[in-house]
Design a protein around this motif. Structure first.
Motif, mmCIF file in Angstrom:
data_model
loop_
_atom_site.group_PDB
_atom_site.id
_atom_site.type_symbol
_atom_site.label_atom_id
_atom_site.label_comp_id
_atom_site.label_asym_id
_atom_site.label_seq_id
_atom_site.Cartn_x
_atom_site.Cartn_y
_atom_site.Cartn_z
ATOM 1 N N MET A 191 0.691 -1.345 0.055
ATOM 2 C CA MET A 191 -0.154 0.157 -0.122
ATOM 3 C C MET A 191 0.865 1.400 -0.105
ATOM 4 S SD MET A 191 -3.307 1.071 0.606
ATOM 5 C CE MET A 191 -4.139 -0.202 1.494
ATOM 6 N N PHE A 192 0.665 2.253 -1.024
ATOM 7 C CA PHE A 192 1.511 3.326 -1.092
ATOM 8 C C PHE A 192 0.421 4.670 -1.457
ATOM 9 C CE2 PHE A 192 4.703 0.390 -2.983
ATOM 10 C CZ PHE A 192 5.849 1.151 -2.523
ATOM 11 N N GLN A 193 0.758 5.641 -0.971
ATOM 12 C CA GLN A 193 0.124 6.948 -1.555
ATOM 13 C C GLN A 193 -0.040 6.719 -3.081
ATOM 14 O OE1 GLN A 193 1.510 10.823 -0.112
ATOM 15 N NE2 GLN A 193 2.896 9.877 1.168
ATOM 16 N N ARG A 194 -1.438 6.791 -3.459
ATOM 17 C CA ARG A 194 -1.827 6.869 -4.793
ATOM 18 C C ARG A 194 -0.755 7.443 -5.870
ATOM 19 N NH1 ARG A 194 -7.683 7.621 -7.082
ATOM 20 N NH2 ARG A 194 -8.117 6.241 -5.482
ATOM 21 N N GLU A 195 -0.188 8.606 -5.543
ATOM 22 C CA GLU A 195 0.754 9.070 -6.334
ATOM 23 C C GLU A 195 1.896 8.400 -6.583
ATOM 24 O OE1 GLU A 195 3.695 13.176 -6.215
ATOM 25 O OE2 GLU A 195 1.764 13.192 -4.976
ATOM 26 N N VAL A 196 2.356 7.933 -5.499
ATOM 27 C CA VAL A 196 3.768 6.899 -5.588
ATOM 28 C C VAL A 196 3.242 5.904 -6.283
ATOM 29 C CG1 VAL A 196 5.320 5.450 -4.045
ATOM 30 C CG2 VAL A 196 4.574 7.836 -3.276
ATOM 31 N N ARG B 83 -9.312 7.451 1.070
ATOM 32 C CA ARG B 83 -8.697 7.887 2.129
ATOM 33 C C ARG B 83 -9.625 7.521 3.399
ATOM 34 N NH1 ARG B 83 -10.963 12.964 3.344
ATOM 35 N NH2 ARG B 83 -8.833 13.362 4.519
ATOM 36 N N SER B 84 -11.216 7.381 3.071
ATOM 37 C CA SER B 84 -11.936 7.417 4.472
ATOM 38 C C SER B 84 -11.803 5.945 4.780
ATOM 39 C CB SER B 84 -13.098 7.557 3.732
ATOM 40 O OG SER B 84 -13.693 6.471 2.694
ATOM 41 N N ALA B 85 -10.870 5.126 4.056
ATOM 42 C CA ALA B 85 -10.938 3.647 4.946
ATOM 43 C C ALA B 85 -9.986 3.809 5.865
ATOM 44 C CB ALA B 85 -10.289 2.803 3.689
ATOM 45 N N THR C 218 -7.794 5.159 9.475
ATOM 46 C CA THR C 218 -8.068 6.119 10.817
ATOM 47 C C THR C 218 -6.338 6.416 11.200
ATOM 48 O OG1 THR C 218 -9.822 4.680 11.413
ATOM 49 C CG2 THR C 218 -8.764 5.797 13.006
ATOM 50 N N PRO C 219 -6.132 7.825 11.326
ATOM 51 C CA PRO C 219 -7.058 8.809 10.871
ATOM 52 C C PRO C 219 -6.865 8.845 9.195
ATOM 53 C CG PRO C 219 -5.007 9.612 11.580
ATOM 54 C CD PRO C 219 -5.260 8.249 11.978
ATOM 55 N N PRO C 220 -7.976 9.579 8.517
ATOM 56 C CA PRO C 220 -8.025 9.723 7.080
ATOM 57 C C PRO C 220 -6.786 10.466 6.704
ATOM 58 C CG PRO C 220 -10.277 10.002 7.881
ATOM 59 C CD PRO C 220 -9.382 9.992 9.033
ATOM 60 N N PRO C 221 -5.927 9.707 5.859
ATOM 61 C CA PRO C 221 -4.751 10.803 5.352
ATOM 62 C C PRO C 221 -5.270 11.846 4.320
ATOM 63 C CG PRO C 221 -4.816 8.768 4.204
ATOM 64 C CD PRO C 221 -5.974 8.376 5.287
ATOM 65 N N LYS C 222 -4.406 12.813 3.921
ATOM 66 C CA LYS C 222 -4.896 13.912 3.088
ATOM 67 C C LYS C 222 -4.944 13.263 1.530
ATOM 68 C CE LYS C 222 -2.882 17.713 6.069
ATOM 69 N NZ LYS C 222 -2.060 18.603 6.010
ATOM 70 N N VAL C 223 -4.309 12.120 1.330
ATOM 71 C CA VAL C 223 -4.117 11.704 0.045
ATOM 72 C C VAL C 223 -4.864 10.461 -0.049
ATOM 73 C CG1 VAL C 223 -2.173 12.816 -0.410
ATOM 74 C CG2 VAL C 223 -1.934 10.724 0.498
ATOM 75 N N MET C 224 -5.176 9.998 -1.294
ATOM 76 C CA MET C 224 -5.754 8.755 -1.607
ATOM 77 C C MET C 224 -4.432 7.658 -1.763
ATOM 78 S SD MET C 224 -8.957 9.298 -1.891
ATOM 79 C CE MET C 224 -10.379 10.229 -2.387
ATOM 80 N N SER C 225 -5.008 6.556 -1.651
ATOM 81 C CA SER C 225 -3.921 5.370 -1.651
ATOM 82 C C SER C 225 -4.157 4.260 -2.538
ATOM 83 C CB SER C 225 -3.847 4.673 -0.144
ATOM 84 O OG SER C 225 -3.557 5.670 0.690
ATOM 85 N N ALA C 226 -3.160 3.501 -2.881
ATOM 86 C CA ALA C 226 -3.463 2.305 -3.950
ATOM 87 C C ALA C 226 -2.448 1.131 -3.431
ATOM 88 C CB ALA C 226 -3.160 2.783 -5.339
ATOM 89 N N VAL C 227 -2.872 -0.014 -3.751
ATOM 90 C CA VAL C 227 -2.067 -1.400 -3.682
ATOM 91 C C VAL C 227 -1.367 -1.713 -4.866
ATOM 92 C CG1 VAL C 227 -2.000 -3.399 -2.882
ATOM 93 C CG2 VAL C 227 -3.588 -1.967 -1.861
ATOM 94 N N VAL C 228 -0.072 -1.733 -4.883
ATOM 95 C CA VAL C 228 0.647 -2.458 -5.865
ATOM 96 C C VAL C 228 1.186 -3.633 -5.801
ATOM 97 C CG1 VAL C 228 1.372 0.046 -6.985
ATOM 98 C CG2 VAL C 228 2.811 -1.386 -5.326
ATOM 99 N N HIS C 229 1.208 -4.453 -6.922
ATOM 100 C CA HIS C 229 1.608 -5.940 -6.569
ATOM 101 C C HIS C 229 2.658 -6.021 -7.715
ATOM 102 C CE1 HIS C 229 1.263 -10.333 -5.763
ATOM 103 N NE2 HIS C 229 1.252 -10.387 -7.137
ATOM 104 N N ILE C 230 3.806 -6.568 -7.497
ATOM 105 C CA ILE C 230 5.070 -6.666 -8.185
ATOM 106 C C ILE C 230 5.463 -8.147 -8.003
ATOM 107 C CG2 ILE C 230 7.510 -5.826 -8.473
ATOM 108 C CD1 ILE C 230 5.635 -3.416 -8.290
ATOM 109 N N SER C 231 5.584 -8.794 -9.220
ATOM 110 C CA SER C 231 6.142 -10.213 -9.311
ATOM 111 C C SER C 231 7.563 -10.066 -10.061
ATOM 112 C CB SER C 231 5.157 -11.041 -10.093
ATOM 113 O OG SER C 231 3.942 -11.080 -9.643
#
Length: 276
Positions: A148-153, A187-189, A191-204
């Protein structure tokens, strides 16, 4: 396995709060956590490394999925909550108090292959990611990275050439591995909500190109993207042999790093390695 209380209750009972200094944001949605744990496939009796488990939300999902989890946590406030989780899953959770950037993770995993799944602390996520992707040993001891990263990353990791997000992280992630954006997380997922959205990346891991030194490629991308607005003839002039390699490969030295494909960086790194 005994019945487990809601994660929110565990946090309240232990008086835990997310530490901004440690880059913490806790995930409480158990359905979402189960979806993350499912991304790398069946975890039954597989060794899993988790960095920064906090109160154990993702840890719980991994254990429920059948994994044998080694968790590295430097916030000792979270250790009692993790100890309770270990009691609920006897013999399946090992907790190491320490800094994942400084620990020998391979030794911590007993030398066996392992998957990495983590809601990474924001302040060390990129450094850990680069560490996992570095080194001459390939394939690595880890079998996959689900992070899980910040979505920008996250978008920088999976970016394609010619886009604003494309840079060093994309090349390091894609030159000998496959990277995909697996899940976007609001971000609402947290606690506390961060200022940015997030995303999960998968690397193989994929097959490494022959004749390429990881160290040379890392140095090359660091120089090229360290001055990304400059032409290659300027950004790479400090890398011995780089400008000659550009000429031999027919790569215009007036181009900028963000216009080169991953294959171009691989070819450059191979040419430099052969000249050493």
């Amino acid at each position: 396995m005994t019945a487990l209380p809601p994660i929110r209750e565990v946090i309240a009972r232990h008086g835990l709060s997310a530490s901004k200094a440690l880059g913490q944001n806790f995930l409480l949605d158990e359905q979402l956590l189960a979806r993350i744990a499912a991304i790398p496939g069946d975890l039954s009796d597989r060794a899993v490394l988790e960095v920064g488990p906090g109160p154990g939300g993702l840890t719980r999902a991994l254990l429920k999925a059948g994994a044998r989890v080694t968790a590295i946590e430097m916030d000792r406030r979270c250790l009692p909550a993790l100890a309770e989780l270990g009691e609920a899953f006897p013999g399946r959770l090992s907790v190491i108090e320490g800094d994942a950037l400084k620990l020998d993770q391979g030794a911590a995993m007993g030398g066996e292959p392992f998957a990495v799944l983590s809601n990474l602390p924001y302040n060390v996520g990129t450094a850990l990611f680069v560490k996992w992707l570095s080194g001459e040993q390939w394939p690595p001891q880890w079998t996959s990275l689900t992070l899980m990263f910040q979505r920008e990353v996250a978008e920088r990791i999976v970016a394609q050439p010619g886009t604003g997000a494309y840079g060093r992280l994309a090349v390091l992630a894609q030159w000998r591995a496959e990277a995909k954006l697996a899940l976007k997380v609001h971000r609402s997922a947290f606690t506390p909500p961060p200022k940015v959205m997030s995303a999960v990346v998968h690397i193989s891991p994929a097959e490494a190109p022959a004749g390429v030194s990881a160290r040379v490629l890392e140095r090359l991308t660091e120089a090229a993207f360290g001055q990304r607005r400059k032409m290659l003839r300027q950004s790479l002039k400090g890398v011995p042999g780089a400008l000659d390699a550009l000429a031999r490969l027919g790569i215009d030295e007036t181009r900028r790093a963000e216009t080169l494909a991953v294959a171009d960086f691989v070819a450059l790194a191979r040419a430099l390695h052969q000249n050493q």
